[in-house]
Design a protein around this motif. Structure first.
Motif, PDB file in Angstrom:
ATOM      1  N   PRO A  14       0.822  -1.223   0.000  1.00  0.00           N
ATOM      2  CA  PRO A  14       0.000   0.000   0.000  1.00  0.00           C
ATOM      3  C   PRO A  14       0.853   1.270   0.000  1.00  0.00           C
ATOM      4  O   PRO A  14       0.515   2.250  -0.643  1.00  0.00           O
ATOM      5  CB  PRO A  14      -0.808  -0.109   1.297  1.00  0.00           C
ATOM      6  N   TYR A  15       1.974   1.196   0.704  1.00  0.00           N
ATOM      7  CA  TYR A  15       2.792   2.407   0.810  1.00  0.00           C
ATOM      8  C   TYR A  15       3.452   2.745  -0.521  1.00  0.00           C
ATOM      9  O   TYR A  15       3.392   3.880  -0.990  1.00  0.00           O
ATOM     10  CB  TYR A  15       3.843   2.227   1.906  1.00  0.00           C
ATOM     11  N   HIS A  45       0.490   2.241  -3.758  1.00  0.00           N
ATOM     12  CA  HIS A  45      -0.687   3.096  -3.704  1.00  0.00           C
ATOM     13  C   HIS A  45      -0.407   4.410  -3.003  1.00  0.00           C
ATOM     14  O   HIS A  45      -1.325   5.171  -2.721  1.00  0.00           O
ATOM     15  CB  HIS A  45      -1.841   2.362  -3.007  1.00  0.00           C
ATOM     16  N   TYR A  90       0.163   5.035  -0.043  1.00  0.00           N
ATOM     17  CA  TYR A  90      -0.614   5.149   1.189  1.00  0.00           C
ATOM     18  C   TYR A  90       0.308   5.633   2.302  1.00  0.00           C
ATOM     19  O   TYR A  90       0.986   4.853   2.971  1.00  0.00           O
ATOM     20  CB  TYR A  90      -1.246   3.797   1.529  1.00  0.00           C
ATOM     21  N   LYS A 117       0.107   6.723   5.249  1.00  0.00           N
ATOM     22  CA  LYS A 117       0.022   6.400   6.675  1.00  0.00           C
ATOM     23  C   LYS A 117       0.865   5.202   7.055  1.00  0.00           C
ATOM     24  O   LYS A 117       1.147   4.964   8.224  1.00  0.00           O
ATOM     25  CB  LYS A 117      -1.430   6.155   7.066  1.00  0.00           C
ATOM     26  N   THR A 162      -5.739   0.630   9.859  1.00  0.00           N
ATOM     27  CA  THR A 162      -5.791   0.093   8.498  1.00  0.00           C
ATOM     28  C   THR A 162      -5.297  -1.355   8.488  1.00  0.00           C
ATOM     29  O   THR A 162      -5.883  -2.220   7.829  1.00  0.00           O
ATOM     30  CB  THR A 162      -4.919   0.944   7.552  1.00  0.00           C
TER      31      THR A 162
END
Ligand code: SF4
Ligand code: SF4
Ligand code: SF4
Lengths: 271, 396
Positions: B72-73, B76, B78, B80, B235
């Protein structure tokens, strides 16, 4: 046998390091070594694919089959581990029908078949899963005659082959096997094993090379002579239409263990 | 950066010494096993793999799950997860090291382990497992170290790590897929011979690994000044929830196929594990414990209101982790061997030396993890973050 597998590997490795043999050179050498393993001795028994037929009509009681097991375990120095059944080592042993052919049980089958002592041994599968999974080729199929061999000096004891064998044919040395071998009966010509390696029936490759039949087959013959019948274990070349096993297979109804798995066992049973 | 590991408070050293003592005891147990052979374990001719291989399988999953924060990081963006990625990568490193050790302690002839490399055998799945595991270890070490090093110097990480990170993301599922193939391609072991095994492995890994990571992140936050971020943890909690549900769904698929088809071979292992077979039921209590923990975990996880409460989330994560640890680190392996190819039953239970060795390998893993986290946290404590958890880079 002038050169064993290990020595061959050393030579092959050395020659490729020295650049003497490329891949083809090594292959040629390997073939000649394979050939020498089986044909060096002019009396050696050879075949394209060894197979065994177990005629269950000859194995009624313990005195019929036990000599075969004893012969195998004696000539191969198979440890008789008695203190813990979990650590048992066996190359040949009896099982009843329901255990030898699980999934084929039938409660109405005649009693006499239910209690027959089916002799179990490695099936020397044509397509052996144990060989497929072994990460070191410590178990390998000999191309010349289809024997599934063990190199107990290479085996790392990962036991992947034991998970892979669908026939429970393999044993692991959970402890040093030597104290469990009767010294008075030890066969000095066959190596003993160390702890931490897997072993199983090797179809008496060492006897075949000397022109002798497998020990269990020989023992079955002795039993037959005593009883005045034909032997319960018949050994021969599956690819030779004139061999005795082929003759039996063409005449009698035979079954193999778990043929549905596609391993194509080389051990047949006549019930 | 390694020097950061040797400056620590009293609590840090007590913990390290505790781990070292577990390792010491386990090492003695290993010497005993080395001397006497694997007969000192509970394994047998019929159940020829046990706790060691189970732990190996479970930990490959933990290693692979690092991707759940890295993906995700990096893919995407992301933000957080910025502060969590390094914890995920370092957890993967510790897990892979434990995997390798578990394979090693399981070998009957450990001194010959190099035969796997000396005689490479491409038809053996073990060969690929060795390749993907060492590759994954290397990737994570390189990436984790480089990114953290850059952070310490307060510069952007070098450009060449990005492709490696993408590669590691693709690599992570491969390690667990290959591990599943160790089992799923074996003829005659009905319990493992299922096309869904790799998918099940991944689902349980992506639930169990992040569950552990949440707990670790909470511990790190409690004992250091470094906060991986409340929202990041939430998350991750969501990820655990979905993956745990998928995992249970997959298990349900297995149960349906086995029990609706009524094929005995397919039912036997499940019967043995959950109800007992022919009077053998040694594993039934722990398998039910695993199921009950799974139910508790899901009950706590599915409701966002409950999940948002961090202490309940911690309970749910612990339940998830232990449920999967029993299921995969134990039941999965033993179930494949019971009944044996003769449809006879030999039961298995680990012995004391086996348990001590297992504990020691975990302790080694936690020691590696502690040192890596110590370094990461020391670096992070010095770095300034903005409100998104994105680190502030002076160079820009
Ligand atoms: S019976 Fe088992 S050990 Fe023998 S060749 Fe077949 S798979 Fe291998
Ligand atoms: S135990 Fe030995 S023979 Fe069996 S798979 Fe491992 S290395 Fe090969
Ligand atoms: S063929 Fe040889 S090794 Fe195999 S069971 Fe018979 S005697 Fe034993």
């Amino acid at each position: 046998m002038s050169m064993n597998r290990r020595e061959f590997i050393k030579i092959a490795g050395l020659s490729s390091i020295l650049g003497i043999g490329g891949v083809t050179g090594v292959t040629a050498l390997k073939n000649s070594v394979e050939a020498s393993q089986v044909s060096k001795n002019p009396e050696a028994l050879t075949a394209k694919r060894w197979a065994m037929v177990v005629d269950m009509s000859k194995f009624a009681s313990e005195e019929d089959f036990q000599p075969c097991i004893d012969a195998c375990h004696r000539v191969h120095n198979v440890p008789h581990v008695t203190d813990n059944p979990k650590h048992e080592v066996k190359w040949m042993w009896p099982e009843t029908y329901e255990h030898a052919f699980p999934g084929n049980e039938d409660e109405y089958r005649a009693e006499k078949y239910q209690h027959m002592p089916f002799l179990m041994l490695c099936n020397h599968c044509e397509n052996p899963p144990c060989v497929r999974v072994c990460p070191t080729q410590a178990t390998f199929k000999r191309k010349s005659d289809g024997i599934v061999m063990m190199d107990m000096h290479r085996c790392i004891g990962c036991r992947f082959c034991m998970a892979g064998c669908p026939y429970g044919a393999r044993s692991f040395n959970y402890k040093n096997p030597r104290p469990f071998i009767d010294e008075s009966k030890e066969n000095p010509e066959f190596p003993t094993r160390m702890k931490g390696v897997v072993e199983k029936c090797t179809l008496c490759y060492e006897r075949l090379a000397k022109g002798l039949e497998p020990a269990c087959v020989e023992a079955a013959k002795e039993v037959a002579v005593k009883k005045g019948t034909t032997p319960g274990l018949i050994f021969g070349d599956l690819e030779d239409p004139a061999s005795e096993v082929r003759k039996i297979l063409s005449e009698r109804f035979t079954i193999r263990r778990k043929p549905e798995l596609g391993t194509s066992p080389s051990v047949y049973y006549i019930i | 950066m390694l020097e950061k590991a040797i400056y620590g408070g009293r609590r840090y050293w007590v913990w390290v010494c505790f781990l070292l003592s577990l390792i010491g005891v386990g090492f003695l147990a290993y010497l005993y096993q080395f001397q006497n052979g694997l007969g000192v374990t509970g394994m047998s001719r019929d159940v020829s793999w046990g706790l060691y291989i189970g732990q190996f399988t479970f930990l490959v999953g933990v290693a692979a799950s690092g991707v759940m924060v890295v993906l995700p990081y990096y893919l995407h963006d992301y933000k957080k997860f910025a502060r969590l990625t390094i914890l995920g990568e370092f957890l993967a490193i510790a897990a892979v090291i434990m995997c390798m050790l578990f394979i090693f302690v399981d070998l009957g002839q450990p001194l010959r382990v190099l035969n796997v490399i000396l005689h490479p055998t491409p038809n053996s799945v073990m060969f690929y497992d060795m390749l993907v595991l060492s590759g994954y270890l290397f990737l994570n070490l390189l990436i984790g170290w480089t990114v953290l090093g850059a952070e310490r110097k307060e510069v952007a990480p070098p450009k060449w790590v990005k492709p490696l990170i993408i590669l590691s993301i693709a690599w992570a599922p491969s390690i667990h897929t290959v591990t599943a193939f160790l089992y799923a391609g074996i003829p005659g072991r009905h319990f493992w011979l299922t096309a869904i095994l790799a998918a099940r492995f991944l689902a349980s890994a992506f639930a169990g690994g992040p569950a552990l990571l949440i707990i670790l992140a909470m511990i790190v936050r409690k004992y250091t000044k470094f906060d991986p971020g409340k929202e990041a943890i939430q998350t991750l909690g969501k990820i655990v929830t979905y993956c745990m549900l998928i995992n249970v769904f997959f298990l349900g698929l297995e149960l349906f196929t086995a029990f609706y088809s009524q094929i005995p071979g397919h039912m036997h292992a499940f019967q043995y594990l959950y109800a007992g077979l022919h009077g053998h039921s040694q594993l039934v209590p722990i398998m039910w414990l695993s199921s009950i923990l799974a139910v508790i975990a899901i009950a706590l996880l599915v409701f966002p209101q409950i999940r948002k409460n961090e202490s309940l989330l911690a309970v749910a994560c612990a339940a998830t982790f232990f449920s999967l640890w029993i299921d995969k680190g134990f039941g999965l392996v033993i179930g494949g061997f019971v009944p044996n190819p003769f449809e006879k039953i030999t039961e298995y239970w680990p012995t004391l030396p086996e348990a001590l060795i297992t504990l020691a390998v975990w302790a080694i893993g936690f020691l590696v993890l502690t040192i890596l986290y110590k370094i990461a946290v020391s670096v992070k404590e010095d770095v300034v973050f903005d409100k998104y958890g994105e680190r502030q880079i002076k160079a820009e």
